[in-house]
Design a protein around this motif. Structure first.
Motif, mmCIF file in Angstrom:
data_model
loop_
_atom_site.group_PDB
_atom_site.id
_atom_site.type_symbol
_atom_site.label_atom_id
_atom_site.label_comp_id
_atom_site.label_asym_id
_atom_site.label_seq_id
_atom_site.Cartn_x
_atom_site.Cartn_y
_atom_site.Cartn_z
ATOM 1 N N SER A 35 36.538 -32.259 23.871
ATOM 2 C CA SER A 35 37.786 -32.111 23.123
ATOM 3 C C SER A 35 38.160 -33.402 22.407
ATOM 4 C CB SER A 35 38.932 -31.681 24.045
ATOM 5 O OG SER A 35 39.266 -32.711 24.951
ATOM 6 N N LEU A 36 38.830 -33.235 21.254
ATOM 7 C CA LEU A 36 39.329 -34.343 20.449
ATOM 8 C C LEU A 36 40.781 -34.058 20.081
ATOM 9 C CD1 LEU A 36 36.254 -34.773 18.055
ATOM 10 C CD2 LEU A 36 36.839 -36.245 19.996
ATOM 11 N N ASN A 37 41.432 -35.036 19.473
ATOM 12 C CA ASN A 37 42.835 -34.867 19.082
ATOM 13 C C ASN A 37 42.995 -33.786 18.020
ATOM 14 O OD1 ASN A 37 43.734 -36.902 20.794
ATOM 15 N ND2 ASN A 37 43.368 -38.490 19.279
ATOM 16 N N HIS A 38 44.009 -32.973 18.179
ATOM 17 C CA HIS A 38 44.357 -31.950 17.185
ATOM 18 C C HIS A 38 45.766 -31.466 17.480
ATOM 19 C CE1 HIS A 38 44.121 -28.381 14.613
ATOM 20 N NE2 HIS A 38 43.034 -28.914 14.092
ATOM 21 N N ARG A 39 46.520 -31.197 16.422
ATOM 22 C CA ARG A 39 47.912 -30.758 16.618
ATOM 23 C C ARG A 39 47.996 -29.406 17.302
ATOM 24 N NH1 ARG A 39 51.137 -30.806 11.197
ATOM 25 N NH2 ARG A 39 52.760 -30.138 12.674
ATOM 26 N N PHE A 40 46.994 -28.564 17.065
ATOM 27 C CA PHE A 40 47.009 -27.209 17.613
ATOM 28 C C PHE A 40 45.779 -26.989 18.496
ATOM 29 C CE2 PHE A 40 48.999 -27.201 13.369
ATOM 30 C CZ PHE A 40 50.300 -26.919 13.751
ATOM 31 N N LEU A 41 45.509 -25.751 18.838
ATOM 32 C CA LEU A 41 44.338 -25.404 19.633
ATOM 33 C C LEU A 41 43.258 -24.880 18.683
ATOM 34 C CD1 LEU A 41 43.425 -25.295 22.611
ATOM 35 C CD2 LEU A 41 44.140 -22.908 22.660
ATOM 36 N N ASP A 42 42.213 -25.676 18.506
ATOM 37 C CA ASP A 42 41.142 -25.332 17.560
ATOM 38 C C ASP A 42 39.824 -25.240 18.330
ATOM 39 O OD1 ASP A 42 40.078 -25.044 14.779
ATOM 40 O OD2 ASP A 42 39.013 -26.884 15.336
ATOM 41 N N LEU A 43 39.134 -24.111 18.216
ATOM 42 C CA LEU A 43 37.925 -23.874 19.007
ATOM 43 C C LEU A 43 36.685 -23.742 18.136
ATOM 44 C CD1 LEU A 43 39.243 -21.194 21.541
ATOM 45 C CD2 LEU A 43 39.282 -23.677 21.751
ATOM 46 N N LYS A 44 35.636 -24.436 18.535
ATOM 47 C CA LYS A 44 34.319 -24.293 17.914
ATOM 48 C C LYS A 44 33.346 -23.963 19.034
ATOM 49 C CE LYS A 44 30.919 -26.665 15.013
ATOM 50 N NZ LYS A 44 30.571 -27.953 14.347
ATOM 51 N N ILE A 45 32.850 -22.729 19.036
ATOM 52 C CA ILE A 45 32.019 -22.247 20.138
ATOM 53 C C ILE A 45 30.570 -22.103 19.683
ATOM 54 C CG2 ILE A 45 31.668 -20.372 21.782
ATOM 55 C CD1 ILE A 45 34.674 -19.782 21.535
ATOM 56 N N LYS A 46 29.658 -22.721 20.440
ATOM 57 C CA LYS A 46 28.231 -22.662 20.118
ATOM 58 C C LYS A 46 27.507 -21.834 21.167
ATOM 59 C CE LYS A 46 27.992 -27.145 17.778
ATOM 60 N NZ LYS A 46 27.317 -28.473 17.756
ATOM 61 N N LEU A 47 26.984 -20.697 20.731
ATOM 62 C CA LEU A 47 26.238 -19.808 21.617
ATOM 63 C C LEU A 47 24.887 -19.533 20.958
ATOM 64 C CD1 LEU A 47 29.168 -17.327 22.379
ATOM 65 C CD2 LEU A 47 28.394 -19.226 23.812
ATOM 66 N N PRO A 48 23.905 -20.406 21.160
ATOM 67 C CA PRO A 48 22.639 -20.327 20.428
ATOM 68 C C PRO A 48 21.786 -19.096 20.704
ATOM 69 C CG PRO A 48 22.507 -21.959 22.181
ATOM 70 C CD PRO A 48 23.935 -21.537 22.083
ATOM 71 N N ARG A 49 22.032 -18.422 21.827
ATOM 72 C CA ARG A 49 21.224 -17.240 22.126
ATOM 73 C C ARG A 49 22.000 -15.969 21.844
ATOM 74 N NH1 ARG A 49 17.112 -17.859 27.015
ATOM 75 N NH2 ARG A 49 17.589 -15.656 27.009
ATOM 76 N N TYR A 66 43.722 -23.265 30.317
ATOM 77 C CA TYR A 66 43.503 -24.639 30.769
ATOM 78 C C TYR A 66 44.111 -25.688 29.835
ATOM 79 C CZ TYR A 66 40.104 -22.843 34.160
ATOM 80 O OH TYR A 66 39.507 -22.182 35.193
ATOM 81 N N PHE A 67 44.166 -25.383 28.534
ATOM 82 C CA PHE A 67 44.589 -26.391 27.559
ATOM 83 C C PHE A 67 45.559 -25.804 26.531
ATOM 84 C CE2 PHE A 67 40.131 -27.044 28.800
ATOM 85 C CZ PHE A 67 40.238 -28.251 29.481
ATOM 86 N N LYS A 68 46.483 -26.649 26.063
ATOM 87 C CA LYS A 68 47.467 -26.222 25.064
ATOM 88 C C LYS A 68 47.117 -26.698 23.665
ATOM 89 C CE LYS A 68 51.372 -26.063 28.284
ATOM 90 N NZ LYS A 68 52.690 -26.654 28.632
ATOM 91 N N ARG A 69 46.556 -27.924 23.583
ATOM 92 C CA ARG A 69 46.254 -28.484 22.266
ATOM 93 C C ARG A 69 44.917 -29.215 22.300
ATOM 94 N NH1 ARG A 69 49.939 -32.407 19.780
ATOM 95 N NH2 ARG A 69 50.270 -33.243 21.869
ATOM 96 N N GLY A 70 44.349 -29.424 21.105
ATOM 97 C CA GLY A 70 43.100 -30.169 20.994
ATOM 98 C C GLY A 70 42.057 -29.396 20.205
ATOM 99 N N ALA A 71 41.103 -30.141 19.658
ATOM 100 C CA ALA A 71 39.962 -29.524 18.961
ATOM 101 C C ALA A 71 38.806 -29.482 19.958
ATOM 102 C CB ALA A 71 39.597 -30.335 17.727
ATOM 103 N N PHE A 72 38.340 -28.288 20.273
ATOM 104 C CA PHE A 72 37.325 -28.122 21.317
ATOM 105 C C PHE A 72 35.982 -27.679 20.752
ATOM 106 C CE2 PHE A 72 41.355 -27.777 23.408
ATOM 107 C CZ PHE A 72 41.163 -28.349 24.658
ATOM 108 N N GLU A 73 34.930 -28.276 21.300
ATOM 109 C CA GLU A 73 33.564 -27.829 21.006
ATOM 110 C C GLU A 73 32.958 -27.377 22.335
ATOM 111 O OE1 GLU A 73 29.591 -30.139 19.958
ATOM 112 O OE2 GLU A 73 30.900 -29.999 18.195
ATOM 113 N N ILE A 74 32.684 -26.087 22.414
ATOM 114 C CA ILE A 74 32.206 -25.499 23.674
ATOM 115 C C ILE A 74 30.822 -24.905 23.449
ATOM 116 C CG2 ILE A 74 32.645 -23.741 25.429
ATOM 117 C CD1 ILE A 74 35.663 -23.989 24.542
#
Length: 217
Positions: A35-49, A66-74
């Motif tokens: 996760s990184l700083n972000h005003r809102f909840l931003d999701l980037k999901i990587k599912l290669p298969r 689990y989280f209210k704010r942040g830029a997430f890479e999952i």
């Protein structure tokens, strides 16, 4: 308490990393969350298969717990065991035999013209396109496996990320409190000095006025 709520009075940073791994139905599942700083909840999901695609919506519903704010890479990686791969018959025997027959026929034809050719090796056959089928042919995971991933390694990676964000937040909170204490101390000192400083300023002004009047005569 919602999992996204931080302990009372604590600050949670928005940067961090969490990882968890587990064995589920003969597969090694690795989940990573960053996760990184972000005003809102931003999701980037990587599912290669391809079979992991069914997890996308479930992950998007789970993150806000689990989280209210942040830029997430999952990301979720799925590795099948060697037993599972061999059991699925991923080698296309018919295609491999066809390649070998055609290679032998070509070898025979070339030898008639005096050309020297190297025999086809097993390694070269296996490298030919289509001989080894991709594991990505699976379309979806069993519901029990999906649930096990969500409540197992994925949830654990979120908890690890949460813990790291709280630790970093505690350091930030300590720094901010120290700054506030310093500001409060300086403010009190200004208040303490203010009456005396005003008196000195008035005396300087009056002295200058007196000298000016004297010069005027």
């Amino acid at each position: 308490m919602n999992k996204s709520d931080s302990p009372s009075g604590s600050i949670e940073s928005m940067t961090g990393f969490g990882e968890a791994r587990a064995q589920i139905s003969g597969r090694t599942v690795t989940c990573r969350a960053r996760s990184l700083n972000h005003r809102f909840l931003d999701l980037k999901i990587k599912l290669p298969r391809q079979e992991l695609a069914t997890l996308d919506m479930s992950i998007r519903k789970l993150v806000p717990e689990y989280f209210k704010r942040g830029a997430f890479e999952i990301s979720i990686m799925l590795e099948s065991s060697s037993e599972e791969i061999s059991g699925k018959g991923l080698i296309n025997n018919a295609l491999a035999l066809q390649f070998v027959r055609e290679a032998k026929a070509l070898e025979s034809e070339l030898s008639k013209h005096g050309s020297s050719v190297q025999s086809v090796s097993m390694d070269s056959v296996l490298r030919l396109p289509g001989v080894i089928a991709s594991e990505r042919m699976e379309t979806e995971l069993e519901p029990s496996v999906v649930e096990a991933i969500l409540t197992g390694p994925l949830a654990s990676s979120f908890k690890a990320l949460k813990s790291e964000r709280l630790k970093e937040g505690a350091v930030l909170q300590k720094h901010l409190l120290a700054l506030l204490d310093e500001i409060e101390t300086n403010f009190k000192e200004i208040i303490r000095r203010e009456p005396g400083e005003k008196q000195k300023a008035q005396e300087v002004v009056m002295e200058r006025v007196k000298k000016a009047l004297e010069l005027i005569g």
